[in-house]
Design an enzyme around this catalytic site. Structure first.
Site, short mmCIF file in Angstrom:
data_model
loop_
_atom_site.label_atom_id
_atom_site.label_comp_id
_atom_site.label_asym_id
_atom_site.label_seq_id
_atom_site.Cartn_x
_atom_site.Cartn_y
_atom_site.Cartn_z
CE LYS A 190 19.25 -13.65 -9.00
NZ LYS A 190 19.08 -14.52 -10.18
CG HIS A 244 27.62 -39.63 -7.16
ND1 HIS A 244 27.72 -41.00 -7.27
CD2 HIS A 244 26.92 -39.39 -6.02
CE1 HIS A 244 27.09 -41.56 -6.25
NE2 HIS A 244 26.61 -40.60 -5.47
NE ARG A 296 4.02 1.71 -1.53
CZ ARG A 296 5.13 1.17 -1.04
NH1 ARG A 296 6.27 1.25 -1.71
NH2 ARG A 296 5.11 0.53 0.11
CE LYS A 344 13.78 -7.96 -14.30
NZ LYS A 344 14.52 -8.49 -13.15
CG ASN A 354 2.47 -0.92 3.48
OD1 ASN A 354 1.91 -1.96 3.18
ND2 ASN A 354 3.67 -0.60 3.03
N GLY A 355 0.66 -2.88 5.94
CA GLY A 355 1.15 -4.04 6.68
C GLY A 355 0.02 -5.02 6.94
CD GLU A 369 18.03 -17.81 -8.60
OE1 GLU A 369 18.03 -16.56 -8.68
OE2 GLU A 369 17.92 -18.55 -9.61
CD1 TRP A 417 -0.69 -3.50 -3.43
CD2 TRP A 417 -2.29 -4.64 -4.48
NE1 TRP A 417 -0.33 -3.59 -4.75
CE2 TRP A 417 -1.30 -4.28 -5.42
CE3 TRP A 417 -3.42 -5.35 -4.91
CZ2 TRP A 417 -1.40 -4.64 -6.76
CZ3 TRP A 417 -3.51 -5.70 -6.25
CH2 TRP A 417 -2.50 -5.34 -7.15
CB CYS A 435 -0.90 0.01 1.23
SG CYS A 435 -1.88 -1.48 1.43
CD GLU A 476 21.33 -14.22 -13.29
OE1 GLU A 476 20.43 -14.28 -14.15
OE2 GLU A 476 21.10 -14.03 -12.08
#
Length: 614
Positions: A491, A510, A27, A609, A101-102, A487, A75, A2, A494
């Site tokens: 990162k 292995h 938001r 992107k 907000n929360g 991942e 939201w 929010c 990248e």
């Protein structure tokens, strides 16, 4: 996620607050509202469901006059997105007004207590508890600022809050609890502003005080007094921002990627908003499948590329653990060429943060042609994946500027766990009590992510200085942590351009263990879970061959430090949330190494992107 905007000064507040909300509309746009204190000491409010234009229409036809005002764009979390549930919210006397907000994790017990004391509520939101709580504390003899501060100490979760009192025309109070809800104070000449994001302040001022977690500010037209929530005064510093909107959007961070990593508690909150029901523990998702169709799914296939592919591996595990449906993760580029076996009882879930990845779109088309049901998990409403699938689960991560995905990875995993819980509820594969526990655990996720971000202070820079010149890295994990190892390696590749491999720790002996030497650090994900003892065995194998180990484990696991060379910690959490929290140290380690090496973190070489060609 929010948006909050506030003004106190010599100008009319309504147009300034509405313009601020317009700049924060990304938001949240379920509803919006403003409250303005008139010169006669009356608090007026205008609210409207839907997008900000609806509020503008309501406020234009019946304007509010006054020099002090706050606004909110929402939201929805607790309560459907209508005018009654939209912010701002009042106390029982109509003298105190709050925007928030929360997610107030303990609102039910607070509300029950307040109702027993005679308070009457007009909405079904968690937020309305806050002004009533402040009202009760003032009735006990506390001043307005003290009542706000004491009330804040009773709220669980991560929050940004702003409030006004009709008897305090020269005062606005704002505070921040935890890492999820950001709020900054803008300093003008004889006027002050507050906003959730810096870009909303740029048109008005270049001098800003960002509130840190656990801080509260009492604001008057000439400045503000900042204190911790235990009442200790804070000598707050100001941040100078330029009129360059792109620069301001970084929020004072050196790179967009770091900003986006630090936003993850709040974006996680955004992904959960409106999707959790605590009593009983249920998940609300707008899916196009009937209850019977969901019961008859015999297979779930996740497809994606790159980081989304790693998220898919987690998603498949979530589905099998919770919904007990056979599930697999597929590289979308290979899936489309191998003539997969699909039918109307197959659910194909495409994961693409941009919604424009060519291979994933083609795989989706092939799945639909074969008669499979299709679902997209994406961050971009209206993208091709969003339009092409039968339905979508939006990540709600907000714009991600850094090319290397961070917050969209976390939010895609949240979306997958929500999907798994929804299917599990329909198929009765987990008891109601267990489902309630999972939903409660998810509600705590934003706060846990905030803890993970604030842990290990100073360690990432130290580790970058120690290891950034290494030849290569190995990342190892077991169970739900194996995809996180993959991942983490991605990162690092990248943005630091250091070769890295991620794998199951069981796979190490292995073949890959041949790479272990003093110049090949091993990142080991070893929280205290069912696989912990096995991970200790793999770590011992590495150290026996002169390998250096950076261990990532659960906070409080003191005995672990003697088994590795360096240690990073994540908060203790149920196993299904461990992959989300373990992602944080992998991201920050890669970021600090890339930054130390002087690389372009936000735009790594050779990457884009969204990959819109095969």
């Amino acid at each position: 996620m929010c948006g909050i905007f506030g003004y106190l000064g010599y100008q009319e507040a309504q147009p300034l607050v509405i313009d601020g909300l317009r700049s924060l509309a990304y938001r949240g746009y379920d509803s919006a509202g403003i409250a303005v204190l008139s010169s006669e000491g009356t608090l007026g409010v205008r609210k409207a469901a839907g997008k900000i234009d609806n509020l503008i229409g309501a406020a234009t036809s019946s304007p509010l006059s006054g020099k002090l005002g706050i606004g909110h764009t929402r939201w929805a979390t607790h309560g459907e997105p209508n005018e009654i549930n939209s912010h701002p919210h009042f106390d029982g006397s109509g003298s105190i007004v709050v925007v928030h907000n929360g997610i107030l994790e303990n609102y039910a017990e607070l509300k029950e207590r307040l109702i027993a004391n005679g308070h009457v509520f007009s909405s079904v939101t968690d937020t309305e508890v806050i002004p009533h709580l402040i009202q009760e504390l003032i009735a006990e003899g506390l001043s307005f600022p003290e009542a706000v501060r004491i009330a804040a100490g009773q709220l669980r979760g991560a929050h940004a809050i702003a409030c006004l009192h009709a008897d305090h025309p020269q005062e606005m109070i704002t505070l921040r609890i935890g890492n999820a809800g950001g709020v900054s104070i803008g300093h003008g000449q004889g006027e002050m502003f507050i906003a959730s994001d810096l870009p909303a302040l740029v048109p008005h001022t270049s001098s800003v005080t960002p509130l840190e977690p656990g801080e509260m500010a009492i604001i008057n037209p000439e400045g503000c007094d900042v204190m911790t929530l235990d009442g200790t005064p804070v000598d707050s510093s100001r941040l100078t921002i330029t009129v360059n909107a792109v620069s301001a959007a970084k929020g004072g961070y050196k790179h967009f990627m770091l900003k986006e990593i630090m936003e993850q508690p709040e974006t996680a909150m955004s992904a959960l908003r409106g999707r959790l029901s605590f009593n009983p523990g249920e998940v609300t998702l707008d899916l196009p499948f009937t209850e019977q169709e969901m019961k008859e799914f015999t297979r779930v296939v996740f497809i994606g590329m790159g980081t989304s592919s790693h998220a898919c591996q987690i998603g498949a595990r979530f589905i099998e653990i919770l919904a007990r449906i056979p599930a697999t993760s597929e590289n979308a580029a290979e899936f489309r060429y191998r003539d997969p076996v699909l039918d109307s009882h197959s659910l194909v879930v495409a994961v693409a943060q941009s919604g424009e990845t060519a291979d994933t779109l083609e795989a989706m088309h092939q799945a639909a042609t074969a008669g499979a049901r299709t679902l997209a998990i994406t961050n971009v409403e209206g993208s091709q994946a969003y339009r092409q699938a039968e339905a979508s689960i939006l990540m709600h991560a907000g714009p991600e500027i850094g090319v290397a995905s961070s917050k969209t990875f976390i939010n895609s995993m949240i979306a997958m766990q929500l999907l798994a819980l929804r299917l599990a509820a329909t198929r009765n594969t987990i008891p109601v009590a267990a489902s309630t526990e999972y939903v409660q655990a998810l509600s705590h996720l934003p706060g846990l992510l905030g803890e993970a971000l604030s842990a290990n202070e100073g360690m990432y820079h130290k580790l970058a200085a120690k290891y950034a010149r290494s030849r290569r890295f190995l990342f190892i994990g077991r169970g739900l942590l194996e995809p996180i190892a993959r991942e983490g390696a991605m990162k690092l590749k990248e943005i630091s351009y250091i070769h890295a491999e991620g794998m199951s720790a069981a796979e190490l002996k292995h073949g890959p263990i041949a790479l272990v030497d003093p110049e090949t650090p091993v990142i080991a994900f070893a929280p205290r879970n069912a696989m912990y003892e096995k991970m200790l065995g793999n770590i011992s194998e590495v150290r026996a061959r002169s390998g250096q180990v950076i261990g990532i484990t659960t906070a409080g696991n003191a005995g672990f430090t003697g088994l590795v060379d360096d240690t990073l910690y994540i908060p203790a959490t149920p196993p299904l949330l461990e992959p989300l929290l373990a992602t944080i140290p992998a991201q920050l380690l890669a970021y600090h190494m890339a930054d130390l090496l002087g690389n372009d973190v936000d735009q790594p070489r050779n990457l884009a992107k969204s990959v819109t060609v095969e």
